[in-house]
Design a protein around this motif. Structure first.
Motif, short mmCIF file in Angstrom:
data_model
loop_
_atom_site.label_atom_id
_atom_site.label_comp_id
_atom_site.label_asym_id
_atom_site.label_seq_id
_atom_site.Cartn_x
_atom_site.Cartn_y
_atom_site.Cartn_z
N GLY A 211 8.96 2.89 5.98
CA GLY A 211 8.92 1.83 4.97
C GLY A 211 8.76 0.44 5.54
O GLY A 211 8.87 -0.54 4.80
N ASN A 212 8.49 0.35 6.85
CA ASN A 212 8.29 -0.96 7.48
C ASN A 212 6.79 -1.34 7.44
O ASN A 212 5.92 -0.50 7.67
N THR A 213 6.52 -2.62 7.15
CA THR A 213 5.13 -3.11 7.12
C THR A 213 4.53 -3.02 8.51
O THR A 213 5.15 -3.41 9.50
N LEU A 214 3.30 -2.45 8.57
CA LEU A 214 2.64 -2.30 9.87
C LEU A 214 2.36 -3.68 10.48
O LEU A 214 2.05 -4.65 9.77
N PRO A 215 2.45 -3.81 11.81
CA PRO A 215 2.23 -5.11 12.47
C PRO A 215 0.82 -5.64 12.22
O PRO A 215 -0.13 -4.89 11.99
N PHE A 216 0.70 -6.98 12.32
CA PHE A 216 -0.58 -7.64 12.06
C PHE A 216 -1.65 -7.16 13.03
O PHE A 216 -2.78 -6.85 12.62
N ASN B 95 -4.13 -10.72 3.80
CA ASN B 95 -5.12 -11.56 4.48
C ASN B 95 -6.40 -10.77 4.64
O ASN B 95 -6.37 -9.59 4.95
N ASN B 96 -7.55 -11.47 4.44
CA ASN B 96 -8.85 -10.86 4.68
C ASN B 96 -9.67 -11.76 5.60
O ASN B 96 -9.64 -12.99 5.48
N THR C 77 -12.06 -7.23 8.24
CA THR C 77 -10.75 -6.61 8.44
C THR C 77 -9.74 -7.32 7.56
O THR C 77 -10.07 -8.32 6.89
N GLY C 78 -8.49 -6.83 7.56
CA GLY C 78 -7.49 -7.46 6.72
C GLY C 78 -6.09 -7.04 7.08
O GLY C 78 -5.88 -6.07 7.81
N TYR C 79 -5.16 -7.78 6.56
CA TYR C 79 -3.73 -7.49 6.75
C TYR C 79 -3.09 -7.45 5.37
O TYR C 79 -3.28 -8.36 4.56
#
Length: 457
Positions: free
Chosen positions: A303-308, A95-96, A292-294
């Protein structure tokens, strides 16, 4: 109970009758009604409202522009990893979000001149709306006085019919007594039928004139209208003061809407030339933004995706900058627009001179007619009085058998023609005087001119 019912019925009938009773319309009332109901006038009002909004938007164009954007992207197969900058064979989404604002610092004064041009065009359409109101008022006035003329013509025809009816009755009695031959009765009947036809034709012309006024007023659900009669006031108000074209034109030139509208358009054309020239200059703008972006590939050590929320905070970036645009070559289009703008300026100035010429020529004709009508009105009154006297004498001679029906018919027609001419001169004088009064700036119609405050909105 029956008595109450009768009283209620009578009251309702009287109310209904008063609602549908024929109203006597004055000229001011006809003009005022037409102003509020004429559909063609509404079209000019809408054009004026559109130009007002164009002017307001040209002012708002000075404000900074602010834009927000967001995107959602899914990558398949080989794609660049935004986390490492390397290409990987991995499916992921991101996301951007961005918010950017920019403002023009210099554009060769194009926006300033556009504001001035659109304001002038708005004022021009205001004057054009007023001009259309005046034109509508004059059309209503012409139709109003046409009704008065044909009403007068009907009265003249009826007077002639009354005389013919009286003569026919007289000849009929004389034939019965043996004092006249049967052929005389046929002549009297022929004259009577001729006058009946004249009455019918005059009534038809009156109905047509009323229909014209009704259509100009856009008066719905009616086929008849009754106007006030004020022909006697016309003669008393038409004085013997001679007018000069130059003095009337000087007064009219200062306020006639079509002249003022064309002046505004000529000034707007000058500003449009300045707008076109502004395209030759460099333009400078300032911009700033935040983004900003996700990203699904942003992971921690486990290895876990960082929180939004964390990515939204940590990936935020800001930027500011200026943009300079220097026109070098664009197919000569900018200079071509300048030439076209100059041509439009010359056309607008020529149209202004044309309108001034049309106004002066119209006033010349009105003043010439006015000075001619001063004499015609006096002579027409004298002619009508002389023909009235001649007809009165002919009528008495006819009753005594000293002249035949043809001679009486000639005298009667000459008198009717003199009455007709006198009525025409009176109404032409009134229309001419009202028109000249308008050009002299006198209050003829109760029409509100646009105020400077509304023009600056």
């Amino acid at each position: 109970m029956n008595q109450k019912f009768k009283i209620t019925t009578l009251l309702l009938l009287s109310i209904w009758g008063s609602i549908h009773a024929q109203e006597n319309w004055t000229l001011d009332e006809c003009v005022s009604y037409a102003m509020g109901h004429n559909l063609q006038l509404n079209d000019f009002k809408y054009t004026n409202q559109s130009n007002r909004e164009t002017y307001r938007q040209s002012v708002r164009n000075l404000l900074p522009s602010v834009n927000a954007s967001s995107s959602y992207l899914i990558n398949y197969g080989r794609a660049e990893d935004p986390n490492t900058g390397t290409f990987v064979n991995l499916d992921f989404y991101s996301n951007n979000y961005s918010l950017e604002s920019s403002i023009d610092l210099f554009q060769g004064f194009q926006k300033i001149n556009s504001i001035k041009a659109s304001k002038l065009l708005f004022k021009a359409t205001q004057e054009e709306v007023l001009q259309q109101k005046y034109l509508l008022a004059f059309r209503v006035m012409q139709a109003f006085y046409d009704i008065q003329f044909f009403e007068g013509l009907v009265e003249i025809s009826k007077e002639q019919l009354t005389v013919s009816q009286s003569n026919y009755s007289l000849v009929e009695k004389q034939v019965e007594l043996g004092l006249k031959a049967g052929a005389d009765l046929y002549e009297a009947e022929s004259l009577l039928l001729t006058d009946k036809l004249n009455v019918t034709q005059s009534k038809n012309q009156l109905a047509s004139a009323k229909l014209t006024l009704i259509q100009e007023m856009n008066l719905e659900n009616t086929s008849d209208i009754t106007i006030q009669k004020d022909l006697e006031e016309i003669v008393s108000e038409f004085n013997s003061q001679e007018m000069k074209s130059d003095s009337v034109y000087t007064e009219a030139r200062e306020f006639i809407p079509m002249i003022k509208a064309q002046e505004f358009r000529a000034e707007a054309a000058k500003k449009q030339v300045a707008v076109s020239r502004g395209r030759l200059y460099p333009s400078l703008s300032f911009f700033a933004g935040i983004g900003t972006g996700y990203f699904e590939t942003f992971r921690d050590t486990l290895g876990n995706t960082l929180p939004f929320r964390e990515q939204f905070r940590d990936n935020t970036s800001q930027y500011i900058g200026v943009n300079l645009n220097v026109p070098i070559s664009n197919g000569w289009s900018a200079r071509s627009r300048i030439k076209q703008s100059k041509i439009e300026k010359l056309r607008a100035e020529n149209n202004l001179k044309t309108q001034e010429q049309v106004l002066f020529q119209a006033i010349q004709k009105l003043v010439q007619d006015y000075n001619s009508l001063l004499v015609e009105l006096v002579q027409s009154n004298q002619k009508m009085e002389a023909q009235n006297l001649a007809f009165t004498i002919a009528q008495k001679r006819y009753e005594k058998g000293l002249i035949n029906a043809l001679e009486l018919f000639t005298a009667k027609n000459l008198y009717a023609s003199a009455q007709n001419e006198n009525l025409q001169v009176k109404l032409r004088s009134e229309i001419n005087k009202s028109t000249l009064d308008f050009y002299r700036g006198l209050p003829v119609f109760n029409i509100e001119a646009p105020s400077p405050q509304r023009g600056n909105q």
